[in-house]
Design an enzyme around this catalytic site. Structure first.
Site, PDB file in Angstrom:
ATOM      1  N   HIS A  22      26.199   7.694  19.554  1.00 22.17           N
ATOM      2  CA  HIS A  22      24.784   7.358  19.401  1.00 22.17           C
ATOM      3  C   HIS A  22      24.132   8.539  18.689  1.00 22.17           C
ATOM      4  CE1 HIS A  22      24.279  10.136  22.712  1.00 22.17           C
ATOM      5  NE2 HIS A  22      25.064   9.391  23.483  1.00 22.17           N
ATOM      6  N   HIS A  74      25.018  12.152  19.681  1.00 21.82           N
ATOM      7  CA  HIS A  74      26.272  12.677  19.141  1.00 21.82           C
ATOM      8  C   HIS A  74      26.094  13.107  17.671  1.00 21.82           C
ATOM      9  CE1 HIS A  74      28.080   9.881  22.313  1.00 21.82           C
ATOM     10  NE2 HIS A  74      28.622  11.048  22.620  1.00 21.82           N
ATOM     11  N   GLN A  99      27.076  20.748  32.824  1.00 23.10           N
ATOM     12  CA  GLN A  99      28.336  20.880  32.070  1.00 23.10           C
ATOM     13  C   GLN A  99      28.267  22.066  31.107  1.00 23.10           C
ATOM     14  OE1 GLN A  99      30.656  17.500  30.248  1.00 23.10           O
ATOM     15  NE2 GLN A  99      29.489  18.085  28.453  1.00 23.10           N
ATOM     16  N   ARG A 114      26.439   5.338  28.189  1.00 20.12           N
ATOM     17  CA  ARG A 114      26.324   4.427  29.329  1.00 20.12           C
ATOM     18  C   ARG A 114      25.076   3.531  29.253  1.00 20.12           C
ATOM     19  NH1 ARG A 114      28.963   8.960  32.288  1.00 20.12           N
ATOM     20  NH2 ARG A 114      30.933   8.146  33.079  1.00 20.12           N
TER      21      ARG A 114
HETATM   22  P1  AMP Z   1      29.886  12.270  25.829  1.00 15.85           P
HETATM   23  O1  AMP Z   1      30.513  11.511  24.699  1.00 15.85           O
HETATM   24  O2  AMP Z   1      28.904  11.478  26.616  1.00 15.85           O
HETATM   25  O3  AMP Z   1      30.892  13.021  26.660  1.00 15.85           O
HETATM   26  O4  AMP Z   1      29.003  13.391  25.150  1.00 15.85           O
HETATM   27  C1  AMP Z   1      29.517  14.263  24.187  1.00 15.85           C
HETATM   28  C2  AMP Z   1      28.530  15.348  23.932  1.00 15.85           C
HETATM   29  O5  AMP Z   1      27.301  14.782  23.501  1.00 15.85           O
HETATM   30  C3  AMP Z   1      28.203  16.182  25.180  1.00 15.85           C
HETATM   31  O6  AMP Z   1      28.081  17.548  24.796  1.00 15.85           O
HETATM   32  C4  AMP Z   1      26.884  15.626  25.619  1.00 15.85           C
HETATM   33  O7  AMP Z   1      26.076  16.558  26.317  1.00 15.85           O
HETATM   34  C5  AMP Z   1      26.249  15.296  24.279  1.00 15.85           C
HETATM   35  N1  AMP Z   1      25.198  14.293  24.431  1.00 15.85           N
HETATM   36  C6  AMP Z   1      25.315  13.072  25.013  1.00 15.85           C
HETATM   37  N2  AMP Z   1      24.118  12.459  25.023  1.00 15.85           N
HETATM   38  C7  AMP Z   1      23.234  13.320  24.453  1.00 15.85           C
HETATM   39  C8  AMP Z   1      21.831  13.276  24.177  1.00 15.85           C
HETATM   40  N3  AMP Z   1      21.095  12.230  24.482  1.00 15.85           N
HETATM   41  N4  AMP Z   1      21.276  14.355  23.587  1.00 15.85           N
HETATM   42  C9  AMP Z   1      22.010  15.451  23.268  1.00 15.85           C
HETATM   43  N5  AMP Z   1      23.333  15.543  23.491  1.00 15.85           N
HETATM   44  C10 AMP Z   1      23.935  14.500  24.079  1.00 15.85           C
END
Ligand code: AMP
Length: 287
Positions: free
Chosen positions: A34, A37, A153, A187
């Protein structure tokens, strides 16, 4: 753009690039991209010469009753999006390649994982940091970019990198939100129309906290009670935590000041778990 599945091939590619003086920036993800990312990828492109995006739904960070099998996956679309962002490599290993038979090493960070998601998802951060040490090594990354949406995290990763002298630069990126304030998340694709409205209770809670604090409510107990009431006024919500913590130690505080972070985890209809956070005061503002 290359799509690499093998850790050995990934390392060979990275070593070749590093030999010619290229700085490698890694963006670890679980895919289903999204705009959050994409912002991380853009920041990585500013910080490094070559951007590697890892796409790995890491079984080790999911609990037995969590959504590992159902986690949204959309590889073809993710590849197309990454090409448009100028990513050099997508590293998308199979679980067997990351955890071959005989695998038995776990990296674990202690105090800073005691509350928040560390408390409600036992073993989660062991899974996160263990896979990250592997990804850092496999990609030979000089820096890696993470979102502040997963604030704990990011703090755990910084601690681990410092404690183990990993020497990789960790770069944080602010939370990217939808127009109405909902923090972007893979999600969110689970949410039905009514649940999407309910999900706004998280962002509204952040706003309430900031308003209340600036008008003088500084007792953490009073503020968290006010926020709990607000969240529970939405049908189908269940609170995993509403926590006011020091943003460095992530330990709960009694009195709110400029170092206080509000962190929330809420389940909607016992199905979708969402998290969000904010500093209660703007950094640098007088409490
Ligand atoms: P994920 O694919 O959910 O594991 O996320 C991958 C990376 O994207 C992680 O470093 C998350 O913190 C970051 N991330 C996910 N959602 C957001 C968001 N809305 N804003 C900024 N970073 C995000």
């Amino acid at each position: 753009m290359k799509i690499i599945n093998s850790p050995a091939v990934m390392t060979a590619w990275a070593e070749e690039r590093a030999k010619s003086g290229r700085r490698i920036a890694l963006v670890p993800t679980m895919g289903c991209f999204h705009a959050g990312h994409l912002s991380l990828m853009q920041l990585a492109a500013e910080k490094g010469d070559d951007v590697i995006v890892s796409l790995f739904v890491n079984p080790m960070q999911f609990g037995p009753s969590e959504d590992f099998a159902a986690y949204p996956r959309n590889l073809e679309k993710d590849f197309a999006v990454a090409v448009r962002e100028g990513v050099q490599v997508i590293f998308a290993p199979e679980p067997d390649a990351m955890y071959p038979e005989g695998f038995q090493t776990v990296v674990s960070v202690s105090q800073i994982t005691a509350h928040l998601c560390g408390e409600s998802r036992p073993g989660h951060f062991d899974g996160v940091v263990t896979v990250l040490v592997k990804l850092f090594n496999i990609t030979r990354a000089h820096c890696a970019v993470f979102g502040e949406k997963d604030f704990q995290q990011l703090a755990v990763i910084r601690r681990m990198v410092a404690d183990l002298n990993l020497g990789i630069e960790i770069i944080g990126h602010p939370i990217v939100r939808e127009k109405d304030g909902l923090a972007m998340s893979s999600r969110n694709t689970y949410l039905g129309a009514q649940e999407r409205k309910t999900a706004l209770c998280l962002y509204e809670s952040l706003q309430i906290a900031r308003q209340e604090a600036s008008s003088g409510t500084l007792a953490a107990g009073v503020l968290s009670e006010r926020i709990r009431e607000h969240i529970l006024s939405f049908p189908g919500t269940e609170i995993e935590y509403v926590s006011l913590v020091d943003y460095r130690s992530l330990q709960p505080v009694e009195k709110i000041d400029t170092a206080t972070l509000l962190a929330l985890a809420v389940r909607i209809n016992d199905r979708v778990r969402l998290i969000d956070n904010c500093m209660v005061f703007d950094r640098g503002a007088a409490a």
